[in-house]
Design an enzyme around this catalytic site. Structure first.
Site, mmCIF file in Angstrom:
data_model
loop_
_atom_site.group_PDB
_atom_site.id
_atom_site.type_symbol
_atom_site.label_atom_id
_atom_site.label_comp_id
_atom_site.label_asym_id
_atom_site.label_seq_id
_atom_site.Cartn_x
_atom_site.Cartn_y
_atom_site.Cartn_z
ATOM 1 C CG HIS A 1 -5.580 -1.678 4.259
ATOM 2 N ND1 HIS A 1 -6.235 -2.652 3.539
ATOM 3 C CD2 HIS A 1 -5.031 -0.839 3.336
ATOM 4 C CE1 HIS A 1 -6.075 -2.430 2.241
ATOM 5 N NE2 HIS A 1 -5.353 -1.333 2.100
ATOM 6 C CB SER B 1 -0.907 0.017 1.235
ATOM 7 O OG SER B 1 -1.766 -1.089 1.260
#
Length: 493
Positions: A432, A345
């Site tokens: 997340h 990410s």
């Protein structure tokens, strides 16, 4: 009276019509706005009259899109669309024509319509107050349940009925999602629109419940129109060519999207996955169009390297948690050897956060390391300005281990300890970690692209989805503690 004649008689005041009832267009094919109507692209001045005052007035101020008379007529027709005396069919016809007229309106006139829907379709305050008092008096008595029902009914606004009237039309959901998306830029500077926005978010949360969504795989064999939307909506790593998108849909990749039956062929959110035998530490090989496909027989790790929401009008409606769970279940069934599920990410908020907090981070830095940092940047003691200037020279960071180490410490602190209103400061981390993942590993120069350097000095992060710990780590976050791997814990100041 037919729907067309009804709307032409009244709502013609919303948009200019000729004698045949058609929209007045200029030579370029654009909607013609009467002189002085204020119907340009500007959504409204910084200071303006309240909507109720405009409705009660007799003249229009120069900067206003609609005259008071026009505004009153549009309000009447919005109310007529949900008139309890008309049939559902007639109400649908009226809503349909309103959608068609809205499509030809200028932004300023659309905004007037938003204001009417937001401010003039509220619950009756007297009925709410009375029902609330009755409910409070009934608490603890046999009448409590009935009083609660009456209170709930009293608080339901006519605005909800108006939205429902639009939603039942074939293109009604698309219309409402686009309307809310168009309204988003004006919410901060015009709080009057918040009631409509919040009502729409609530309704969308019901209409787009994950129980109604279908998980579909997007592949190279999918319709071209769907693949084109993948290119259009990709928000993390821009798709540069058809070869690029083909690489992302290769045999060792998977792409899944959530779809709603009322928006066919339109992914609401999609995730791109690489199936490999290790935890990826760089986006470069994953996006390498010339790289050979990985051996699926050896794949042990699923790397989620891009998750993109496609509908700005559905902001606030969460799909991500359910999407990842469904994708994990689907991949586990197809590839039983998979053991690890992680992301690669970006850290989009890192640079801006460090720019504002470099001085604080220097104060947290142990004295010995701060002295080493000063020697590395050529100024002792180093100031925030000195360090930030040195960090801007990304090409030299590899050869300056002290500066590199300090940046990693700051990133670990940012991801593992920085909270805003109880939630992780970084937007991707918020997503997340809110799903129960943990901060697993920082990757130096994981994204050396100009975008990666601009956002996070090239750093990327792996978030690990340990399926046995998701609930525990989500609860931990609710208590204000971010789940991080031991290596990240050791890096924090």
């Amino acid at each position: 009276m037919s729907a067309t004649s009804w709307i032409s008689r009244k709502v013609a005041y919303l948009f200019p019509l000729d004698r045949k009832g058609l929209l007045v267009m200029d030579a370029a094919g654009s909607l013609q706005t009467p002189a002085g109507s204020g119907g340009g692209a500007t959504a409204g001045p910084a200071s303006e009259r309240p909507t109720r005052e405009r409705l009660a007035a007799s003249r229009r101020h120069r900067e206003e899109a609609m005259s008071p008379r026009m505004l009153r007529l549009v309000l009447d027709e919005l109310k007529a669309t949900i008139d309890p005396r008309i049939s559902e069919v007639e109400g649908g016809r009226r809503a349909q024509v309103l959608i068609e007229r809205y499509a030809g309106a200028t932004v300023a006139r659309r905004r007037d319509m938003w204001l009417l829907m937001s401010e003039m379709f509220t619950a009756d305050p007297d009925k709410v107050k009375s029902a609330q008092a009755k409910f409070a008096a009934a608490v603890g008595t046999p009448d409590e349940a009935a009083a609660e029902v009456q209170y709930r009914r009293a608080t339901v606004s006519p605005r909800r009925r108006l939205l429902q009237r639009f939603s039942v039309l074939p293109e009604g959901i698309r219309f409402l999602v686009d309307l809310r998306a168009e309204m988003q830029p004006y919410l901060k500077k015009d709080r009057r629109l918040q009631a409509l926005d919040v009502e729409m978010e609530y309704m969308f949360s019901t209409w787009f419940d994950v129980g109604f969504l279908e998980l579909q795989r997007i592949s190279w064999d999918s319709p071209a129109s769907l693949v084109e939307k993948l290119i259009k909506y990709e928000a993390v790593h821009d798709i540069r060519s058809w070869a690029d998108v083909k690489n992302r849909l290769d045999s060792d990749r998977r792409c899944y999207g959530f779809f709603h039956p009322r928006l066919p062929g339109e992914p609401l959110i999609f995730v791109e996955v690489a199936l490999i035998d290790h935890m990826a530490d760089s986006i470069t090989p994953l996006l390498d169009e010339q790289a050979a496909a990985s051996d699926l027989g050896k794949a042990t790790t699923a790397i989620f390297y891009s998750i993109s929401n496609t509908q700005n009008g559905l902001r606030g409606v969460s799909f991500g948690d359910s999407l990842i769970k469904r994708v994990v279940e689907t991949l586990s069934a197809e590839f039983p050897r998979l053991r690890h599920f992680a992301t690669l990410s970006p850290i989009p908020g890192l640079r801006s956060w460090l720019t504002q907090n470099a001085a604080r981070m220097l104060e947290l830095t142990p004295e010995k390391e701060r002295a080493e940092l000063g020697r590395a940047v050529g100024f002792e003691p180093p100031s925030a300005a000195h360090v930030l200037q040195a960090l801007d020279k990304a090409e030299s960071l590899e050869a300056r281990p002290v500066l590199r180490r300090w940046l990693l410490h700051c990133a670990a602190h940012y991801l593992g300890r920085e909270l805003v209103e109880g939630k992780p400061a970084d937007p991707v981390a918020r997503f997340h970690l809110g799903n129960g993942a943990r901060v697993e590993r920082l990757n130096w120069m994981g994204d050396p692209s100009p975008k990666g350097i601009k956002q996070s000095f090239g750093l990327m992060v792996n978030y690990l989805y340990d399926l046995k710990r998701l609930d525990r780590q989500r609860d931990q976050l609710a208590e204000g503690k971010i789940a991080v791997a031991p290596s990240i814990e050791d890096m924090q100041f």
